[in-house]
Design a protein around this motif. Structure first.
Motif, PDB file in Angstrom:
ATOM      1  N   SER A 199       0.834  -1.203   0.000  1.00  0.00           N
ATOM      2  CA  SER A 199       0.000   0.000   0.000  1.00  0.00           C
ATOM      3  C   SER A 199       0.864   1.247   0.000  1.00  0.00           C
ATOM      4  CB  SER A 199      -0.912   0.006   1.237  1.00  0.00           C
ATOM      5  OG  SER A 199      -1.760  -1.116   1.234  1.00  0.00           O
ATOM      6  N   SER A 200       2.127   1.078   0.402  1.00  0.00           N
ATOM      7  CA  SER A 200       3.074   2.183   0.413  1.00  0.00           C
ATOM      8  C   SER A 200       4.461   1.630   0.118  1.00  0.00           C
ATOM      9  CB  SER A 200       3.064   2.892   1.771  1.00  0.00           C
ATOM     10  OG  SER A 200       3.430   1.981   2.800  1.00  0.00           O
ATOM     11  N   ASP A 201       5.389   2.543  -0.159  1.00  0.00           N
ATOM     12  CA  ASP A 201       6.778   2.157  -0.411  1.00  0.00           C
ATOM     13  C   ASP A 201       7.721   2.683   0.662  1.00  0.00           C
ATOM     14  OD1 ASP A 201       6.328   0.922  -3.095  1.00  0.00           O
ATOM     15  OD2 ASP A 201       5.647   2.957  -3.538  1.00  0.00           O
ATOM     16  N   MET A 202       7.240   3.636   1.416  1.00  0.00           N
ATOM     17  CA  MET A 202       8.006   4.192   2.527  1.00  0.00           C
ATOM     18  C   MET A 202       6.998   4.746   3.526  1.00  0.00           C
ATOM     19  SD  MET A 202      11.001   7.131   2.426  1.00  0.00           S
ATOM     20  CE  MET A 202      11.566   6.517   0.835  1.00  0.00           C
ATOM     21  N   MET A 203       7.294   4.608   4.814  1.00  0.00           N
ATOM     22  CA  MET A 203       6.365   5.089   5.837  1.00  0.00           C
ATOM     23  C   MET A 203       7.115   5.888   6.894  1.00  0.00           C
ATOM     24  SD  MET A 203       3.231   4.230   5.128  1.00  0.00           S
ATOM     25  CE  MET A 203       2.475   4.582   6.714  1.00  0.00           C
ATOM     26  N   VAL A 204       6.511   7.016   7.275  1.00  0.00           N
ATOM     27  CA  VAL A 204       6.981   7.790   8.417  1.00  0.00           C
ATOM     28  C   VAL A 204       6.029   7.505   9.566  1.00  0.00           C
ATOM     29  CG1 VAL A 204       7.515  10.094   9.294  1.00  0.00           C
ATOM     30  CG2 VAL A 204       7.754   9.596   6.847  1.00  0.00           C
ATOM     31  N   CYS A 205       6.551   7.159  10.729  1.00  0.00           N
ATOM     32  CA  CYS A 205       5.667   6.920  11.865  1.00  0.00           C
ATOM     33  C   CYS A 205       6.297   7.437  13.147  1.00  0.00           C
ATOM     34  CB  CYS A 205       5.289   5.452  11.988  1.00  0.00           C
ATOM     35  SG  CYS A 205       6.567   4.287  11.608  1.00  0.00           S
ATOM     36  N   GLY A 206       5.445   7.905  14.071  1.00  0.00           N
ATOM     37  CA  GLY A 206       5.956   8.450  15.317  1.00  0.00           C
ATOM     38  C   GLY A 206       4.880   9.103  16.135  1.00  0.00           C
ATOM     39  N   GLY A 207       5.279  10.045  16.969  1.00  0.00           N
ATOM     40  CA  GLY A 207       4.342  10.718  17.853  1.00  0.00           C
ATOM     41  C   GLY A 207       4.962  11.952  18.473  1.00  0.00           C
ATOM     42  N   ALA A 208       4.101  12.781  19.093  1.00  0.00           N
ATOM     43  CA  ALA A 208       4.564  13.999  19.757  1.00  0.00           C
ATOM     44  C   ALA A 208       3.724  14.241  20.998  1.00  0.00           C
ATOM     45  CB  ALA A 208       4.486  15.192  18.813  1.00  0.00           C
ATOM     46  N   THR A 209       4.382  14.636  22.081  1.00  0.00           N
ATOM     47  CA  THR A 209       3.718  14.891  23.357  1.00  0.00           C
ATOM     48  C   THR A 209       4.276  16.162  23.971  1.00  0.00           C
ATOM     49  OG1 THR A 209       3.451  12.522  23.776  1.00  0.00           O
ATOM     50  CG2 THR A 209       3.266  13.997  25.663  1.00  0.00           C
TER      51      THR A 209
END
Length: 890
Positions: A199-209
């Motif tokens: 479904s994708s070729d590259m993914m950015v994942c994370g979070g912010a608090t």
């Protein structure tokens, strides 16, 4: 193991190719890892203020002072991400921080979404938006719906990842993942699924608090969740509670096989992951459950195809609460007991003891810590573990808490680790990581490395140059080549540009340029190729330098082979010199074409005209070489020898067959523009030699004066005795200039024959300014449109080209309104609304304000069409005039 076998054996593996992080006092991954290795507690109270003084100031004796805030969160580089100040001031600071982290992670991976050919997606989560609650909500009374909608987009969790995707140009799947404390690690699991299903070729994942309002500590309550002394002691017998902290981070993921193929730096490999929920099998909604944790860890190990006995490190959830740690230890022991009876073989840790509990971003912070441990092959120390939990002191536990960094030895297999993150509400995530393979270093074919940089401002460019030079000061030869490749292929292009040629046999200064400031808009097009007369050029010895550029080498050798048919006739040294000159020019032309730089036209002087005719498609390589060599030899000889070369030249001209011209060819001096028929005529080429024999001085004519047009000389540099051969120096510097001028360079072709890697380099230096709505500002009029309290962006002198001040009262009032809403000053009457950072949502609110202020009725469509102050003022005056006329007609 070959790359093919490596890919074949790891079809379901996911590579981690980019990292970014932000924590209290920590801005980079390297700073983070140094803090972990040093056993630092970055959230500890670093104030020299006496504890009793703090308690007195706060008015309570149980106030615990801490250092859990990321500083300067009110500042943001709005212009870099194309926000206006007002829009940025309404945004949840967590959205802004997440956007920065996503940018830095992609930059660390060496990719620009604007040029990447595949699909890049993003899964991420953020904490509750207390900025909206405490700073923005009191200002909403009386505001119009457009402001409320804009605030929703800027504030709600629903828009954290999608806004980043909009600003970064990510076209793959984008989701806002919210499962409380496990959000960012759940995002990693979902991203792996997206990649494995293509479904994708590259993914950015994370979070912010971010905790807002920011405080220097908290009030301790007996039997509460928070620590009694301001220290988080994961898996320690003395643990009393957790410590909440700010934090953010992102990772970039890619299919392992693709990462290997594309030359990415692989920091670690995700072998498998799992996500589940505790359901109703727990004491309460907020309570953890042993069974759910057991099942998610076992499923992750099963998906990874590994046994618990193979895992040597666990980065636990480890919140430091007595109940939470006890349940997690029970689950871990249950899982490992099913696979092995070994004791004290798996180190246990929790990054929360160092940086606090960072909420939705906790999982990604723990993941990055574990990635660094695998990459550096060091088991990180577990701090505040003076008295380990009773479960770890039985002598029957597979786990241990090591107090100091330990070398991570694993002689028989690649190192494996597990990372856990358990969310409030029962959503659990576990990821199995493996160390990345050690790939062979690839030598560079070039002795000189061309570094290119660009930025949105001259100051940012200056800071980039400084950080890059510091980074390169201790770099190896292979790292230098990889750094140059990464900058050329993996960075977004901006207006301010600079180049630096390193290793060319002498120090080369930075060369700077700014695009978009030229009088001639065609200057960014393809250049003019100039083929000078090189009859008197002394050919250097053909050493190893000639093979540095394979396209050049292959075409050069082809020319030498073509010249063999007439070699041995006449002066061999003269012919060799003439052959060298022509083959160099033609080979350089082919080299430039291979780099994606094609001529908009060609011109040549002396023997260079024959190479120029070849470049335009008029002559074949053989004809251009034969005629050019005969031409040069005829000019350099006299008497019978000259007659021989003249006859050879004329004989070849008489049977000349020309091809169609691909680009224009400039006529020699003294002639007007020539048609293809004239260029193909044997009379012209015969006359060209005759004229040259009569007046050889004319051959030294330089390139025609091409004002505001880039001209490339088809020539090599002179050899240097003191620094070794530097024949390519002038070519590389010219390529850098071409790039600075805005011509697109095919950098992949530039590295044909080499296998270069993308590497992590210093991040872009954001230029942050204050974008913030103050919490307690009674001067703010809540009956009108929402107006942020922030420092306006004052444009610099170089940004005021074409500035025209308001001339009428209407224009002055409009300028004041635009400056208020857009947060930019000064605004000229011809400045474009959208180029100043305006958008359709803000336009609705500004339109209503203007209609009310000027007592006019303008359709919103009219407002959107009149994109300058001058045009909008005309529409207002026109409406007023028509209104008066209509009234007069009654």
């Amino acid at each position: 193991m070959s790359l093919e076998n490596e890919c074949e054996d790891n079809k379901a593996d996911i590579a981690i190719i980019g990292l970014s992080i932000r924590l209290p006092g920590i801005d980079t991954v390297s700073q983070f890892w140094e803090a972990i290795l040093g056993g630092e507690e970055v959230v500890a109270n670093t104030s020299s203020q006496d504890k009793a003084e703090v308690a007195s100031a706060e008015g309570r004796q149980n106030f615990i002072r801490t250092n859990t805030n990321i500083r300067n969160i009110e500042n943001f580089d709005a212009a870099f991400f194309n926000f206006n100040i007002r829009e940025a001031s309404l945004m949840d600071p967590q959205h802004r921080l997440l956007l920065e982290m996503a940018w830095e992670a992609l930059e660390a991976a060496g990719y620009d979404p604007g040029t990447y050919e595949g699909l890049i997606g993003m899964y991420a989560g953020v904490y509750a938006n207390y900025y909206q609650m405490f700073n923005l909500m009191p200002l909403l009374n009386g505001n119009r719906a457009a402001s409320e909608l804009q605030m929703q987009i800027a504030s709600e969790k629903d828009h954290a990842a999608t806004m980043a995707a909009y600003k970064l140009g990510l076209t793959g799947p984008v989701l806002n993942v919210q499962s409380a404390c496990s959000s960012s690690l759940v995002a990693v699991h979902l991203a792996c699924e997206s990649l494995l299903t293509y479904s994708s070729d590259m993914m950015v994942c994370g979070g912010a608090t971010l905790g807002i309002p920011q405080a220097n500590g908290y009030y301790y309550q007996d039997n509460g969740l928070l620590s009694a002394d301001g220290h988080l002691r994961a898996f320690d017998k003395q643990a009393t509670g957790t410590l909440y902290s700010d934090g953010a981070g992102c990772v970039v993921l890619k299919r392992y096989s693709d990462a290997l193929e594309d030359g990415d730096t692989i920091h670690a490999v995700i072998k498998g992951s799992a996500v589940n929920n505790d359901g109703a099998l727990k004491a309460g909604y907020a309570a953890p459950a042993v069974k759910g944790q057991i099942q998610v860890i076992e499923r992750a190990q099963m998906n990874a195809g590994v046994s618990a006995a193979d895992i040597c490190y666990i980065e636990a959830h480890g919140t430091g609460t007595p109940l939470g740690d006890a349940i997690e230890l029970e689950a871990l022991h249950e899982v490992f007991a099913r696979h092995t009876e070994k004791n004290a073989f798996c180190a246990l840790g929790s990054v929360k003891s160092n940086v606090g509990h960072t909420g939705p971003s906790a999982g990604i912070v723990g993941l990055i810590k574990t990635v660094m441990a695998l990459r550096e092959r060091i088991l990180p120390p577990a701090i505040h573990a003076d008295t380990p939990h009773d479960r770890l002191m039985t002598g029957q536990s597979p786990f241990y808490l090591n107090p100091v960094p330990l070398e991570w030895s694993s002689p028989n297999q690649r190192r494996l680790a597990g990372v856990s993150s358990f969310g409030l509400g029962g959503t659990n995530a576990h990821v199995i990581l493996q160390e990345a393979p050690v790939l062979p270093k690839e030598p560079s074919l070039r002795r000189s490395k061309l570094f290119v940089l660009s930025a949105k401002s001259s100051e940012a460019l200056k800071r980039q140059k400084q950080s890059l030079q510091q980074f390169l000061s201790s770099a190896s030869e292979e790292l230098l080549a990889d750094a140059a490749y990464t900058l050329q292929t993996g960075r977004k292009l901006f207006e301010h540009r600079a180049i630096w040629l390193y290793g060319c046999g002498g120090e080369t200064e930075w060369m700077e340029w700014e695009t978009g400031k030229k009088d001639n808009p065609d200057l960014a097009g393809m250049p003019l190729f100039h083929f000078p007369d090189l009859s008197n050029f002394e050919a250097p010895e053909l050493g190893g330098w000639i093979a540095e550029e394979m396209v050049f080498y292959n075409n050069f050798m082809q020319g030498k082979k073509l010249a063999e048919e007439w070699s041995g006739k006449g002066d061999s040294a003269l012919q060799e010199q003439a052959t060298y000159v022509l083959t160099v020019q033609i080979s350089l032309f082919k080299l430039w074409e291979s780099w994606g730089i094609h001529p908009s036209g060609c011109q040549g002087t002396g023997s260079g005209l024959f190479a120029a005719a070849y470049a335009c498609g008029l002559l074949t390589y053989a004809d251009a070489l034969y005629l050019g060599c005969s031409f040069t030899a005829a000019l350099a000889t006299s008497g019978e020898a000259q007659g021989t070369f003249v006859r050879s030249y004329r004989q070849r001209v008489s049977s000349l067959k020309t091809g169609p011209m691909k680009v224009p060819l400039a006529a020699p001096p003294g002639r007007g523009p020539m048609t293809h028929t004239e260029w193909s005529s044997s009379d012209f080429w015969t006359a060209y030699l005759t004229d040259a024999l009569e007046d050889g001085a004319s051959l030294q004519t330089s390139s025609k004066n091409e004002k505001d047009r880039l001209v490339l000389d088809m020539n090599l540099g002179e050899p240097s005795e003191s620094h070794g051969t530097t024949e390519w120096k002038s070519v590389y510097l010219l390529l850098g200039k071409v790039w600075m001028e805005g011509c697109p360079v095919n950098w992949k072709a530039y590295y044909q024959g080499e296998r270069r890697r993308r590497i992590e380099l210093p991040a872009y230096p954001f230029e942050r300014t204050r974008c913030w709505v103050d919490r307690d500002d009674s001067a703010l009029d809540t009956t009108g449109p929402l107006q942020p309290i922030s420092e306006p962006v004052n444009l610099q002198p170089e940004q005021l080209d074409g500035y025209i001040a308001p001339r009428t009262e209407v224009e002055r009032d409009l300028v004041a309104a635009w400056e208020l809403y857009l947060g930019v000053s000064p605004i000229g009457i011809n400045d474009n609304y959208y180029e100043l950072g305006g958008n359709s949502l803000l336009a609705a609110s500004l339109h209503a304000h203007i209609c009310e202020q000027f007592c006019v009725t303008l359709r919103l469509e009219v407002f959107l069409e009149q994109q300058t102050i001058a045009r909008l003022a005309e529409s207002i005056e026109s409406w007023r005039l028509n209104s008066i006329s209509a009234k007069g007609g009654h």
